[in-house]
Design a protein around this motif. Structure first.
Motif, PDB file in Angstrom:
ATOM      1  N   SER A  16       0.757  -1.166  -0.275  1.00 19.82           N
ATOM      2  CA  SER A  16       0.377   0.240  -0.648  1.00 19.82           C
ATOM      3  C   SER A  16       0.791   1.436   0.207  1.00 19.82           C
ATOM      4  O   SER A  16       2.264   1.287   0.282  1.00 19.82           O
ATOM      5  CB  SER A  16      -0.945   0.208   0.989  1.00 19.82           C
ATOM      6  OG  SER A  16      -0.412   0.283   2.235  1.00 19.82           O
ATOM      7  N   LYS A  17       0.020   2.191  -0.569  1.00 16.72           N
ATOM      8  CA  LYS A  17       1.242   3.868  -0.714  1.00 16.72           C
ATOM      9  C   LYS A  17       1.543   4.217   1.330  1.00 16.72           C
ATOM     10  O   LYS A  17       2.576   4.506   1.621  1.00 16.72           O
ATOM     11  CB  LYS A  17      -0.012   4.937  -1.173  1.00 16.72           C
ATOM     12  CG  LYS A  17       0.536   4.587  -2.771  1.00 16.72           C
ATOM     13  CD  LYS A  17      -0.399   5.970  -3.520  1.00 16.72           C
ATOM     14  CE  LYS A  17      -1.683   6.087  -3.048  1.00 16.72           C
ATOM     15  NZ  LYS A  17      -2.337   7.056  -4.235  1.00 16.72           N
ATOM     16  N   THR A  18       0.495   3.871   2.123  1.00 14.99           N
ATOM     17  CA  THR A  18       0.782   3.773   3.108  1.00 14.99           C
ATOM     18  C   THR A  18       1.541   3.492   4.068  1.00 14.99           C
ATOM     19  O   THR A  18       2.788   4.046   4.878  1.00 14.99           O
ATOM     20  CB  THR A  18      -0.820   4.179   4.193  1.00 14.99           C
ATOM     21  OG1 THR A  18      -2.066   4.413   3.796  1.00 14.99           O
ATOM     22  CG2 THR A  18      -0.385   4.058   5.285  1.00 14.99           C
ATOM     23  N   ALA A  19       1.625   2.387   3.812  1.00 13.28           N
ATOM     24  CA  ALA A  19       3.397   1.234   4.313  1.00 13.28           C
ATOM     25  C   ALA A  19       4.086   2.226   3.789  1.00 13.28           C
ATOM     26  O   ALA A  19       5.024   2.268   4.268  1.00 13.28           O
ATOM     27  CB  ALA A  19       3.340  -0.091   3.674  1.00 13.28           C
ATOM     28  N   VAL A  20       4.411   2.456   2.307  1.00 15.96           N
ATOM     29  CA  VAL A  20       5.711   3.270   1.891  1.00 15.96           C
ATOM     30  C   VAL A  20       6.007   4.358   2.719  1.00 15.96           C
ATOM     31  O   VAL A  20       7.266   4.699   2.791  1.00 15.96           O
ATOM     32  CB  VAL A  20       5.746   3.545   0.237  1.00 15.96           C
ATOM     33  CG1 VAL A  20       6.908   3.904  -0.680  1.00 15.96           C
ATOM     34  CG2 VAL A  20       5.224   1.907  -0.635  1.00 15.96           C
ATOM     35  N   SER A  21       4.589   5.394   2.712  1.00  8.28           N
ATOM     36  CA  SER A  21       4.992   5.957   2.963  1.00  8.28           C
ATOM     37  C   SER A  21       5.959   6.433   4.411  1.00  8.28           C
ATOM     38  O   SER A  21       6.486   6.965   5.181  1.00  8.28           O
ATOM     39  CB  SER A  21       3.370   7.367   3.422  1.00  8.28           C
ATOM     40  OG  SER A  21       3.533   8.000   4.261  1.00  8.28           O
ATOM     41  N   LEU A  22       5.033   5.088   5.249  1.00  5.45           N
ATOM     42  CA  LEU A  22       5.340   5.254   6.456  1.00  5.45           C
ATOM     43  C   LEU A  22       6.792   5.093   6.974  1.00  5.45           C
ATOM     44  O   LEU A  22       7.540   5.384   7.575  1.00  5.45           O
ATOM     45  CB  LEU A  22       4.682   3.821   7.610  1.00  5.45           C
ATOM     46  CG  LEU A  22       3.559   4.340   7.679  1.00  5.45           C
ATOM     47  CD1 LEU A  22       2.332   3.531   7.759  1.00  5.45           C
ATOM     48  CD2 LEU A  22       3.254   5.467   8.665  1.00  5.45           C
ATOM     49  N   VAL A  23       7.213   3.729   5.681  1.00  2.00           N
ATOM     50  CA  VAL A  23       8.676   3.145   6.037  1.00  2.00           C
ATOM     51  C   VAL A  23       9.851   4.515   5.986  1.00  2.00           C
ATOM     52  O   VAL A  23      10.666   4.626   6.062  1.00  2.00           O
ATOM     53  CB  VAL A  23       8.814   2.134   5.417  1.00  2.00           C
ATOM     54  CG1 VAL A  23      10.422   1.940   5.031  1.00  2.00           C
ATOM     55  CG2 VAL A  23       8.442   1.004   4.835  1.00  2.00           C
ATOM     56  N   LEU A  24       9.493   5.077   4.801  1.00  2.00           N
ATOM     57  CA  LEU A  24       9.555   5.940   3.795  1.00  2.00           C
ATOM     58  C   LEU A  24       9.895   7.447   4.509  1.00  2.00           C
ATOM     59  O   LEU A  24      10.971   8.092   5.312  1.00  2.00           O
ATOM     60  CB  LEU A  24       9.876   7.085   2.992  1.00  2.00           C
ATOM     61  CG  LEU A  24      10.495   5.908   1.242  1.00  2.00           C
ATOM     62  CD1 LEU A  24       9.652   6.244   0.230  1.00  2.00           C
ATOM     63  CD2 LEU A  24      11.275   5.153   2.056  1.00  2.00           C
ATOM     64  N   ASN A  25       9.526   7.624   5.713  1.00  2.00           N
ATOM     65  CA  ASN A  25       9.352   8.551   7.142  1.00  2.00           C
ATOM     66  C   ASN A  25       9.822   7.938   7.989  1.00  2.00           C
ATOM     67  O   ASN A  25       8.991   8.711   9.447  1.00  2.00           O
ATOM     68  CB  ASN A  25       7.437   9.088   6.993  1.00  2.00           C
ATOM     69  CG  ASN A  25       7.318   9.877   6.224  1.00  2.00           C
ATOM     70  OD1 ASN A  25       8.729  10.561   5.557  1.00  2.00           O
ATOM     71  ND2 ASN A  25       6.676   9.928   5.323  1.00  2.00           N
ATOM     72  N   ASN A  26      10.241   6.608   8.257  1.00  2.00           N
ATOM     73  CA  ASN A  26      11.064   6.652   9.729  1.00  2.00           C
ATOM     74  C   ASN A  26       9.553   5.530  10.729  1.00  2.00           C
ATOM     75  O   ASN A  26      10.133   5.834  11.091  1.00  2.00           O
ATOM     76  CB  ASN A  26      12.037   6.934  10.062  1.00  2.00           C
ATOM     77  CG  ASN A  26      13.034   7.082   9.386  1.00  2.00           C
ATOM     78  OD1 ASN A  26      13.453   6.517   8.639  1.00  2.00           O
ATOM     79  ND2 ASN A  26      13.284   8.005   8.980  1.00  2.00           N
ATOM     80  N   LYS A  27       9.082   5.294  10.186  1.00  2.00           N
ATOM     81  CA  LYS A  27       7.738   4.778  11.357  1.00  2.00           C
ATOM     82  C   LYS A  27       7.153   3.837  10.077  1.00  2.00           C
ATOM     83  O   LYS A  27       5.805   3.152  11.019  1.00  2.00           O
ATOM     84  CB  LYS A  27       6.423   5.730  10.985  1.00  2.00           C
ATOM     85  CG  LYS A  27       6.422   7.245  11.444  1.00  2.00           C
ATOM     86  CD  LYS A  27       5.556   7.812  11.563  1.00  2.00           C
ATOM     87  CE  LYS A  27       6.323   9.331  11.841  1.00  2.00           C
ATOM     88  NZ  LYS A  27       4.879  10.205  11.447  1.00  2.00           N
ATOM     89  N   GLY A  28       8.299   2.673  10.230  1.00  2.00           N
ATOM     90  CA  GLY A  28       7.882   1.394   9.645  1.00  2.00           C
ATOM     91  C   GLY A  28       7.680   0.857  10.911  1.00  2.00           C
ATOM     92  O   GLY A  28       6.584  -0.297  11.148  1.00  2.00           O
ATOM     93  N   ASP A  29       8.377   0.861  12.120  1.00  2.00           N
ATOM     94  CA  ASP A  29       8.828  -0.150  13.334  1.00  2.00           C
ATOM     95  C   ASP A  29       7.721   0.042  13.663  1.00  2.00           C
ATOM     96  O   ASP A  29       7.227  -1.147  14.866  1.00  2.00           O
ATOM     97  CB  ASP A  29       9.698   0.435  13.979  1.00  2.00           C
ATOM     98  CG  ASP A  29      11.326  -1.088  12.880  1.00  2.00           C
ATOM     99  OD1 ASP A  29      10.947  -1.072  12.214  1.00  2.00           O
ATOM    100  OD2 ASP A  29      12.204  -0.049  13.878  1.00  2.00           O
ATOM    101  N   GLU A  30       7.251   1.243  13.983  1.00  2.00           N
ATOM    102  CA  GLU A  30       5.968   1.936  15.103  1.00  2.00           C
ATOM    103  C   GLU A  30       4.625   0.817  14.551  1.00  2.00           C
ATOM    104  O   GLU A  30       3.902   1.364  15.275  1.00  2.00           O
ATOM    105  CB  GLU A  30       5.659   3.241  15.573  1.00  2.00           C
ATOM    106  CG  GLU A  30       5.805   4.066  14.070  1.00  2.00           C
ATOM    107  CD  GLU A  30       5.822   5.590  14.734  1.00  2.00           C
ATOM    108  OE1 GLU A  30       5.109   6.690  15.012  1.00  2.00           O
ATOM    109  OE2 GLU A  30       7.257   6.061  14.794  1.00  2.00           O
ATOM    110  N   ASN A  31       4.695   1.790  12.918  1.00  2.00           N
ATOM    111  CA  ASN A  31       3.169   0.308  12.209  1.00  2.00           C
ATOM    112  C   ASN A  31       3.208  -0.825  12.522  1.00  2.00           C
ATOM    113  O   ASN A  31       2.787  -1.299  11.597  1.00  2.00           O
ATOM    114  CB  ASN A  31       3.232   1.588  11.295  1.00  2.00           C
ATOM    115  CG  ASN A  31       3.147   2.575  11.495  1.00  2.00           C
ATOM    116  OD1 ASN A  31       1.542   2.960  12.423  1.00  2.00           O
ATOM    117  ND2 ASN A  31       3.632   3.812  11.747  1.00  2.00           N
TER     118      ASN A  31
END
Length: 340
Positions: A16-31
């Motif tokens: 998902s675009k949301t997943a890509v955005s979260l990862v590239l904004n360093n929020k992958g782990d917390e999500n």
């Protein structure tokens, strides 16, 4: 290389675009996005030189309050002064500055622009190599805030702050002519930068206005890379007896500095035998004997106005200031011209 957007990464990796955005904004782990998926997204983004959308990034992370400054050479006194004044002005307006030098290399300049964008600067001030129009047009298309300083692209509508190189050069040449000097040499760099072309044109038209014949042999064009080696021959040709010039205009401060060394080596008396003038100056020019007549550029004004234009644009107030400025220089008359 074709620009890659967030949606392209999502489609290619089937996430998902949301997943890509979260990862590239360093929020992958917390999500709770898996390490495997995060690695795929990051690797793909790096490989394809993904640059985050400025508006989307601002919404997700808030303002970075950082601007980038790209100059040709931080060791050059002109650009080191620019850097200092830009930093002071930006700080007064609540911004920090990232500095980089392109070394007059257009490829490196392009890499620095992309690097600055990836480091989340909100705008750029660039003293360009003038061999990167494609990169500048790309910034325009993306509506990314930037201001060109010292050099600009006449064929492209951009924000810029420059000096009136033509009139500065014309004025200093006219000063020599009014003193009765008529055989004026001109030592410059090979054409490439618009500023250098304008300085040459100012010199030529000053001669024309005084009905002095333009002589190609009095112009010495040096390589920007090898000018220290080439200037010895240039000076020796201009002062060759019995057809020696009575004055020399140097189109940059560093050419003046090296040229003075060569004149001293040839035992040329300044200004009795050859008068000297310089476009731009070094701090030592008013301390040497004789002090050097110079065209002084308004470095502080260039820096302050560029920062104001940039931050006004970043903050959505670009209608409140003139975004293209051509500033006057000042002729500082010293003893290197003498009388004739």
């Amino acid at each position: 290389m074709k620009k890659v957007f967030l949606k392209d990464i999502a489609k290619k990796l089937n996430v998902s675009k949301t997943a890509v955005s979260l990862v590239l904004n360093n929020k992958g782990d917390e999500n709770k996005i898996s390490q495997e998926t995060q690695k795929k997204i990051i690797d793909y983004a790096k490989k394809h030189n993904y640059v985050p959308n400025q508006l989307a990034r601002g919404l997700s992370r808030g303002k970075s309050e950082t601007i980038g400054l790209i100059i040709p050479n931080i060791s050059d006194s002109f650009y080191s002064k620019i850097a200092g004044y830009v930093e002071l002005k930006a700080k007064s307006l609540g911004y920090t500055v990232l500095f980089s030098s392109s070394s007059e290399d257009p490829k490196k300049e392009s890499e620095l622009i992309r690097s600055m964008l990836n480091r989340q600067v909100e705008g750029l001030i660039i003293a360009s190599t003038q061999r990167n129009l494609k990169e500048i047009e790309s910034l325009k298309e993306d509506k990314f805030p930037f201001v060109l300083i010292d050099r600009h692209y006449p064929e492209s509508e951009t924000n810029y702050v420059i000096v009136d190189n033509y009139n500065g050069s014309k004025t200093v040449t006219e000063h020599l002519l009014k003193l009765g000097r008529q055989k004026i040499g001109f030592i410059t760099l090979k054409p490439g930068l618009e500023a250098i072309r304008q300085r040459m044109l100012g010199y030529e038209n000053a001669l024309k206005d005084f009905d002095i014949e333009f002589k190609k042999e009095l112009i010495k064009e040096l390589s920007p890379v090898n000018y220290e080696d080439e200037i010895k021959l240039a000076v020796s040709e201009l002062i060759k007896f019995p057809n020696s010039v009575d004055s020399i205009v140097f189109s940059t401060h560093y050419l003046t500095s090296v040229g003075l060394r060569e004149l001293k080596r040839f035992n040329v008396k300044v200004p009795q035998e050859v008068a000297i003038v310089s476009f731009d100056e070094l701090s030592a020019f008013d301390l040497v004997d004789p002090p050097i007549t110079s065209v002084i550029q308004p470095v502080k004004d260039i820096s302050n106005i560029a920062v104001e234009i940039l931050i006004n644009e970043i903050e959505g107030m670009k209608e409140s200031i003139d975004n293209t400025r051509i500033l006057d220089s000042k002729l500082e008359i010293r003893k290197s011209c003498g009388t004739f």
